[in-house]
Design an enzyme around this catalytic site. Structure first.
Site, mmCIF file in Angstrom:
data_model
loop_
_atom_site.group_PDB
_atom_site.id
_atom_site.type_symbol
_atom_site.label_atom_id
_atom_site.label_comp_id
_atom_site.label_asym_id
_atom_site.label_seq_id
_atom_site.Cartn_x
_atom_site.Cartn_y
_atom_site.Cartn_z
ATOM 1 N N ASP A 60 -40.307 -57.532 15.385
ATOM 2 C CA ASP A 60 -39.167 -57.996 16.196
ATOM 3 C C ASP A 60 -38.756 -59.392 15.736
ATOM 4 O OD1 ASP A 60 -37.299 -58.446 18.216
ATOM 5 O OD2 ASP A 60 -38.551 -57.589 19.781
ATOM 6 N N HIS A 65 -41.904 -56.649 27.776
ATOM 7 C CA HIS A 65 -41.398 -57.126 26.473
ATOM 8 C C HIS A 65 -40.173 -57.984 26.781
ATOM 9 C CE1 HIS A 65 -40.194 -56.128 22.101
ATOM 10 N NE2 HIS A 65 -39.116 -56.712 22.586
ATOM 11 N N CYS A 118 -32.867 -58.882 18.358
ATOM 12 C CA CYS A 118 -32.444 -57.612 17.775
ATOM 13 C C CYS A 118 -31.086 -57.831 17.134
ATOM 14 C CB CYS A 118 -32.355 -56.549 18.865
ATOM 15 S SG CYS A 118 -31.650 -55.007 18.278
ATOM 16 N N ASN A 163 -38.322 -63.278 21.156
ATOM 17 C CA ASN A 163 -39.275 -62.922 22.204
ATOM 18 C C ASN A 163 -39.884 -64.209 22.739
ATOM 19 O OD1 ASN A 163 -39.585 -60.597 19.983
ATOM 20 N ND2 ASN A 163 -39.989 -59.770 22.007
HETATM 21 P P1 HMG Z 1 -27.536 -43.162 11.056
HETATM 22 O O1 HMG Z 1 -26.621 -43.821 10.058
HETATM 23 O O2 HMG Z 1 -26.904 -42.518 12.250
HETATM 24 O O3 HMG Z 1 -28.515 -42.109 10.348
HETATM 25 O O4 HMG Z 1 -28.581 -44.242 11.530
HETATM 26 P P2 HMG Z 1 -28.268 -40.787 9.567
HETATM 27 O O5 HMG Z 1 -29.352 -39.863 9.954
HETATM 28 O O6 HMG Z 1 -26.839 -40.329 9.687
HETATM 29 O O7 HMG Z 1 -28.504 -41.238 8.042
HETATM 30 C C1 HMG Z 1 -27.640 -42.140 7.363
HETATM 31 C C2 HMG Z 1 -28.373 -42.745 6.168
HETATM 32 O O8 HMG Z 1 -29.501 -43.500 6.611
HETATM 33 C C3 HMG Z 1 -28.930 -41.692 5.214
HETATM 34 O O9 HMG Z 1 -28.931 -42.297 3.910
HETATM 35 C C4 HMG Z 1 -30.355 -41.537 5.665
HETATM 36 O O10 HMG Z 1 -31.198 -41.055 4.656
HETATM 37 C C5 HMG Z 1 -30.709 -42.977 6.033
HETATM 38 P P3 HMG Z 1 -27.753 -42.046 2.841
HETATM 39 O O11 HMG Z 1 -27.715 -40.552 2.663
HETATM 40 O O12 HMG Z 1 -26.497 -42.602 3.496
HETATM 41 O O13 HMG Z 1 -28.193 -42.847 1.653
HETATM 42 N N1 HMG Z 1 -31.784 -43.027 7.051
HETATM 43 C C6 HMG Z 1 -32.922 -43.735 6.891
HETATM 44 N N2 HMG Z 1 -33.388 -44.506 5.890
HETATM 45 C C7 HMG Z 1 -34.606 -45.062 6.059
HETATM 46 N N3 HMG Z 1 -35.369 -44.895 7.160
HETATM 47 C C8 HMG Z 1 -34.938 -44.133 8.179
HETATM 48 C C9 HMG Z 1 -33.671 -43.532 8.064
HETATM 49 N N4 HMG Z 1 -32.948 -42.711 8.874
HETATM 50 C C10 HMG Z 1 -31.816 -42.424 8.233
HETATM 51 N N5 HMG Z 1 -35.686 -43.985 9.272
HETATM 52 C C11 HMG Z 1 -30.718 -44.907 12.385
HETATM 53 C C12 HMG Z 1 -29.552 -43.941 12.513
HETATM 54 C C13 HMG Z 1 -31.584 -44.749 13.620
HETATM 55 C C14 HMG Z 1 -31.518 -44.592 11.135
HETATM 56 C C15 HMG Z 1 -30.144 -46.353 12.276
HETATM 57 O O14 HMG Z 1 -29.271 -46.557 13.343
HETATM 58 C C16 HMG Z 1 -31.214 -47.410 12.294
HETATM 59 O O15 HMG Z 1 -31.964 -47.539 11.337
HETATM 60 N N6 HMG Z 1 -31.267 -48.190 13.370
HETATM 61 C C17 HMG Z 1 -32.354 -49.168 13.533
HETATM 62 C C18 HMG Z 1 -31.887 -50.330 14.303
HETATM 63 C C19 HMG Z 1 -33.047 -51.257 14.514
HETATM 64 O O16 HMG Z 1 -34.027 -51.235 13.794
HETATM 65 N N7 HMG Z 1 -32.907 -52.125 15.516
HETATM 66 C C20 HMG Z 1 -33.938 -53.072 15.826
HETATM 67 C C21 HMG Z 1 -35.164 -52.473 16.402
HETATM 68 S S1 HMG Z 1 -35.021 -52.080 18.127
HETATM 69 C C22 HMG Z 1 -35.337 -53.584 18.917
HETATM 70 O O17 HMG Z 1 -35.441 -54.600 18.290
HETATM 71 C C23 HMG Z 1 -35.552 -53.539 20.405
HETATM 72 C C24 HMG Z 1 -37.015 -53.692 20.805
HETATM 73 O O18 HMG Z 1 -37.561 -54.908 20.316
HETATM 74 C C25 HMG Z 1 -37.126 -53.686 22.332
HETATM 75 C C26 HMG Z 1 -36.134 -54.671 22.948
HETATM 76 O O19 HMG Z 1 -36.266 -55.874 22.802
HETATM 77 O O20 HMG Z 1 -35.200 -54.134 23.555
HETATM 78 C C27 HMG Z 1 -37.883 -52.551 20.279
HETATM 79 MG MG MG Z 2 -37.341 -56.822 21.242
#
Ligand code: HMG
Ligand code: MG
Length: 306
Positions: A16, A211, A244, A253
């Protein structure tokens, strides 16, 4: 009221904390942070995320970081996996490099779900279900992060009922424990307690963690409010790193140093060596070219220098 006598902290700084950094941070530095945190006595560390590198470029070195850490017995290492692609990448390495726990991450707000993971809450649960099943089948534990449990950067206030609904959906697909996250740090004690109480309808208190981002300086008091409900698992970031990338305006955090200082001051055990933890925070802050964002760290370092 009787407070927990022990608290377990997951340091989420390497994930994070660093996911939001614009400047490149090498895998070596990330590994160095994990090593310092485990040496300071952290028993759970959220190391990285297997998300799309187009969405979060800073986590693109996930496999390298997981490969590079020298594991310490008794420490649990977790990673974020939003879909099967992420889960498969997380277990592509030899078994000894697998995470002990994966984290699926959903939101109590529809707008945030769309912005963060590009799908609705219902769609996210459909995506998580096979990930949860596959992980549990392989003996990997599953945590569910619930974002925006008190407020959303796009929708404003979030009702506790929505948190309860999400907790139930997570429970129904086999998630074992959940994080009640105040993603943008807007929560105050009564609101945070309401979010936790809504979660308690579906998960036991031992399976709920707090969190809290510290944007409005409320994270410590929200931690105390959670302790009063019996919650004893918390997530925080060394040096107060984080945020985020899809939660506009949100800061890091709560600093692990500040939480540990408060807990030790209350006679609550954490198993963490505060001095070593402060050094870990200094290490990562120096790598980022800034001061640790922790009041306790600053005060103790001033005293040390004195
Ligand atoms: P999308 O674009 O809808 O995915 O993203 P898709 O399935 O349509 O795929 C599009 C492209 O992404 C494809 O590649 C996939 O292969 C690739 P292309 O054919 O275009 O070359 N792809 C991936 N590559 C690597 N690893 C993967 C993956 N999945 C698809 N896992 C997706 C949907 C969920 C992947 C995207 O929106 C994403 O990665 N989001 C992550 C956002 C994130 O990490 N945010 C921060 C973390 S959450 C947070 O911080 C909150 C937390 O701390 C709690 C709080 O504080 O609230 C936990
Ligand atoms: Mg967080």
């Amino acid at each position: 009221m009787k407070l927990p006598t022990k608290v377990k902290i997951v340091d989420v700084g390497p994930r994070d904390g660093l996911q939001n950094e614009k400047q490149p941070v090498s895998a070596e530095v990330k590994i160095g942070l994990v090593h310092r945190l485990q040496d300071a006595g952290l028993k759970e560390i959220e190391v990285t995320s297997f998300v799309s590198p187009k969405w979060v470029p800073q986590m693109a070195d996930n496999a390298e970081v997981m490969h590079g850490i020298q594991r310490k017995p008794g420490v649990r290492y977790s990673v974020l996996t939003p879909n099967m692609k992420g889960f498969e990448a997380a277990i592509a390495a030899p078994r000894e490099e697998w995470p002990d726990e994966i984290v699926v991450f959903g939101a109590a707000s529809e707008a945030f779900s769309q912005k963060n993971i590009n799908c609705s809450i219902a769609e996210s649960i459909e995506r998580f279900a096979p990930v949860v099943a596959a992980a549990r089948e392989k003996g990997i534990d599953v945590r569910g992060a619930m974002s925006c449990t008190v407020g959303c950067p796009y929708e404003g206030e979030v009702a506790p009922e929505r948190v309860g609904m999400l907790a139930k959906l997570m429970k129904d697909i086999g998630v074992q424990r959940v994080d009640v996250a105040d993603t943008i740090g807007v929560g105050t004690p009564r609101k945070v307690r309401a979010a936790i109480e809504a979660t308690l309808a579906h998960f036991g208190v031992d399976h709920i963690s707090g969190h809290f981002h510290d944007t409005y300086g409320q994270a410590l008091v929200n931690t105390l409010a959670s302790l009063e409900l019996g919650v004893w698992n918390f997530q925080s970031s060394s040096a107060g790193l984080g945020g985020c990338p899809y939660a506009k305006g949100a800061t890091g955090n709560v600093a692990t140093e500040d939480v540990v200082y408060m807990l030790h001051g209350m006679g609550i055990e954490t198993g963490i060596d505060l001095d070593k933890l402060i050094d870990a925070g200094v290490y990562i802050s120096e790598a980022l070219g800034r001061e640790p964002n922790s009041r306790a760290s600053k005060a103790i370092r001033t005293k040390r220098a004195g």
